[in-house]
Design a protein around this motif. Structure first.
Motif, PDB file in Angstrom:
ATOM      1  N   ASP A 114      -5.176  35.256  68.775  1.00 21.46           N
ATOM      2  CA  ASP A 114      -5.089  35.991  67.512  1.00 21.46           C
ATOM      3  C   ASP A 114      -3.672  35.914  66.947  1.00 21.46           C
ATOM      4  O   ASP A 114      -3.485  35.729  65.745  1.00 21.46           O
ATOM      5  CB  ASP A 114      -5.471  37.465  67.719  1.00 21.46           C
ATOM      6  CG  ASP A 114      -6.950  37.662  67.988  1.00 21.46           C
ATOM      7  OD1 ASP A 114      -7.759  36.771  67.644  1.00 21.46           O
ATOM      8  OD2 ASP A 114      -7.295  38.707  68.556  1.00 21.46           O
TER       9      ASP A 114
ATOM     10  N   ALA B 279      -8.048  40.565  64.316  1.00 28.00           N
ATOM     11  CA  ALA B 279      -8.735  40.028  65.491  1.00 28.00           C
ATOM     12  C   ALA B 279      -9.479  38.754  65.076  1.00 28.00           C
ATOM     13  O   ALA B 279     -10.701  38.743  64.916  1.00 28.00           O
ATOM     14  CB  ALA B 279      -9.687  41.063  66.066  1.00 28.00           C
ATOM     15  N   TRP B 280      -8.746  37.674  64.890  1.00 32.70           N
ATOM     16  CA  TRP B 280      -9.301  36.419  64.417  1.00 32.70           C
ATOM     17  C   TRP B 280     -10.374  35.864  65.345  1.00 32.70           C
ATOM     18  O   TRP B 280     -11.413  35.392  64.880  1.00 32.70           O
ATOM     19  CB  TRP B 280      -8.190  35.388  64.225  1.00 32.70           C
ATOM     20  CG  TRP B 280      -7.390  35.633  62.998  1.00 32.70           C
ATOM     21  CD1 TRP B 280      -6.233  36.348  62.899  1.00 32.70           C
ATOM     22  CD2 TRP B 280      -7.701  35.193  61.686  1.00 32.70           C
ATOM     23  NE1 TRP B 280      -5.804  36.365  61.596  1.00 32.70           N
ATOM     24  CE2 TRP B 280      -6.682  35.664  60.837  1.00 32.70           C
ATOM     25  CE3 TRP B 280      -8.730  34.440  61.147  1.00 32.70           C
ATOM     26  CZ2 TRP B 280      -6.684  35.392  59.474  1.00 32.70           C
ATOM     27  CZ3 TRP B 280      -8.717  34.170  59.791  1.00 32.70           C
ATOM     28  CH2 TRP B 280      -7.697  34.658  58.971  1.00 32.70           C
ATOM     29  N   TRP B 281     -10.107  35.847  66.650  1.00 36.39           N
ATOM     30  CA  TRP B 281     -11.047  35.261  67.601  1.00 36.39           C
ATOM     31  C   TRP B 281     -12.409  35.951  67.519  1.00 36.39           C
ATOM     32  O   TRP B 281     -13.439  35.294  67.431  1.00 36.39           O
ATOM     33  CB  TRP B 281     -10.472  35.330  69.011  1.00 36.39           C
ATOM     34  CG  TRP B 281     -11.340  34.641  70.019  1.00 36.39           C
ATOM     35  CD1 TRP B 281     -12.143  35.232  70.944  1.00 36.39           C
ATOM     36  CD2 TRP B 281     -11.508  33.228  70.192  1.00 36.39           C
ATOM     37  NE1 TRP B 281     -12.805  34.274  71.685  1.00 36.39           N
ATOM     38  CE2 TRP B 281     -12.430  33.033  71.242  1.00 36.39           C
ATOM     39  CE3 TRP B 281     -10.985  32.109  69.550  1.00 36.39           C
ATOM     40  CZ2 TRP B 281     -12.828  31.770  71.669  1.00 36.39           C
ATOM     41  CZ3 TRP B 281     -11.376  30.851  69.980  1.00 36.39           C
ATOM     42  CH2 TRP B 281     -12.290  30.700  71.032  1.00 36.39           C
ATOM     43  N   ALA B 282     -12.412  37.268  67.524  1.00 33.39           N
ATOM     44  CA  ALA B 282     -13.669  38.022  67.432  1.00 33.39           C
ATOM     45  C   ALA B 282     -14.359  37.759  66.095  1.00 33.39           C
ATOM     46  O   ALA B 282     -15.582  37.585  66.036  1.00 33.39           O
ATOM     47  CB  ALA B 282     -13.414  39.514  67.616  1.00 33.39           C
ATOM     48  N   ARG B 283     -13.589  37.711  65.014  1.00 33.83           N
ATOM     49  CA  ARG B 283     -14.160  37.512  63.685  1.00 33.83           C
ATOM     50  C   ARG B 283     -14.848  36.161  63.564  1.00 33.83           C
ATOM     51  O   ARG B 283     -15.996  36.077  63.131  1.00 33.83           O
ATOM     52  CB  ARG B 283     -13.073  37.626  62.617  1.00 33.83           C
ATOM     53  CG  ARG B 283     -13.614  37.420  61.211  1.00 33.83           C
ATOM     54  CD  ARG B 283     -12.544  37.443  60.144  1.00 33.83           C
ATOM     55  NE  ARG B 283     -11.675  38.572  60.303  1.00 33.83           N
ATOM     56  CZ  ARG B 283     -10.385  38.567  59.954  1.00 33.83           C
ATOM     57  NH1 ARG B 283      -9.835  37.503  59.427  1.00 33.83           N
ATOM     58  NH2 ARG B 283      -9.648  39.635  60.122  1.00 33.83           N
TER      59      ARG B 283
ATOM     60  N   ASN C 131     -15.867  34.120  65.899  1.00 32.48           N
ATOM     61  CA  ASN C 131     -16.977  33.989  66.835  1.00 32.48           C
ATOM     62  C   ASN C 131     -18.203  34.763  66.378  1.00 32.48           C
ATOM     63  O   ASN C 131     -19.327  34.396  66.701  1.00 32.48           O
ATOM     64  CB  ASN C 131     -16.555  34.407  68.242  1.00 32.48           C
ATOM     65  CG  ASN C 131     -15.906  33.272  68.979  1.00 32.48           C
ATOM     66  OD1 ASN C 131     -16.582  32.408  69.528  1.00 32.48           O
ATOM     67  ND2 ASN C 131     -14.580  33.230  68.951  1.00 32.48           N
ATOM     68  N   ARG C 132     -17.985  35.810  65.622  1.00 33.41           N
ATOM     69  CA  ARG C 132     -19.110  36.615  65.144  1.00 33.41           C
ATOM     70  C   ARG C 132     -19.724  36.074  63.855  1.00 33.41           C
ATOM     71  O   ARG C 132     -20.936  36.129  63.670  1.00 33.41           O
ATOM     72  CB  ARG C 132     -18.646  38.053  64.922  1.00 33.41           C
ATOM     73  CG  ARG C 132     -19.760  38.947  64.474  1.00 33.41           C
ATOM     74  CD  ARG C 132     -19.365  40.387  64.413  1.00 33.41           C
ATOM     75  NE  ARG C 132     -20.506  41.165  63.955  1.00 33.41           N
ATOM     76  CZ  ARG C 132     -20.545  42.456  63.931  1.00 33.41           C
ATOM     77  NH1 ARG C 132     -19.511  43.150  64.363  1.00 33.41           N
ATOM     78  NH2 ARG C 132     -21.600  43.077  63.489  1.00 33.41           N
ATOM     79  N   HIS C 133     -18.875  35.532  62.953  1.00 34.89           N
ATOM     80  CA  HIS C 133     -19.348  35.226  61.603  1.00 34.89           C
ATOM     81  C   HIS C 133     -19.325  33.756  61.207  1.00 34.89           C
ATOM     82  O   HIS C 133     -19.843  33.418  60.142  1.00 34.89           O
ATOM     83  CB  HIS C 133     -18.500  35.990  60.576  1.00 34.89           C
ATOM     84  CG  HIS C 133     -18.572  37.464  60.722  1.00 34.89           C
ATOM     85  ND1 HIS C 133     -19.705  38.195  60.432  1.00 34.89           N
ATOM     86  CD2 HIS C 133     -17.657  38.365  61.141  1.00 34.89           C
ATOM     87  CE1 HIS C 133     -19.476  39.472  60.661  1.00 34.89           C
ATOM     88  NE2 HIS C 133     -18.240  39.604  61.089  1.00 34.89           N
TER      89      HIS C 133
END
Length: 135
Positions: free
Chosen positions: A17, A36-40, A42-44
């Motif tokens: 991130d 939180a780039w990684w979570a974003r 990976n989710r979208h």
């Protein structure tokens, strides 16, 4: 200005991130926000492309999608040392290939007027009409 070649482009490449946040803050002229780039992504996102030179993140593009046939280029950013050297074009080309491999039929991009030469001439997008509402 330091040399940033050779550059490797990786579809769905690993990043922290902090790396993307620092690059995004530099490229778009704002202070880091702690996103939180990684979570974003990976989710979208369908995927993203990381450009690295000597292990350092020098470019990034996010490829969001509708879950079917349309992909969308977002957050294209290149480090200041890497600008005007073809890194952005390489990022977008890798994003187009990743979207194609993911089964998409179309890839869209929105951009400010001063970027039209980059997206239309360098990257091969076709101009279209679009609309926007600021929320």
């Amino acid at each position: 200005m330091g040399r940033v070649r050779p550059v490797t482009y990786t579809w769905r490449g690993a990043f922290t991130d902090a790396e993307v946040e620092a690059l995004h803050a530099e490229g778009f002229g704002h202070p880091p926000t702690g996103s939180a780039w990684w979570a974003r992504v990976n989710r979208h996102s369908l995927g993203w492309v990381c450009a690295r030179a000597e292990g350092r993140l020098v470019g990034f593009v996010n490829v969001a999608w509708d879950g079917a046939s349309h992909a969308f280029v977002l957050d294209t950013v290149v480090s200041s040392a890497g600008r005007r050297r073809g890194l952005g074009t390489g990022l977008v080309a890798a994003a187009v290939e990743g979207a194609r491999a993911g089964g998409c039929e179309w890839i869209h991009v929105d951009f400010e007027d001063h970027l039209s030469g980059f997206y239309l001439e360098s990257c091969g997008f076709t101009p279209t009409g679009a609309g926007l509402i600021k929320l």
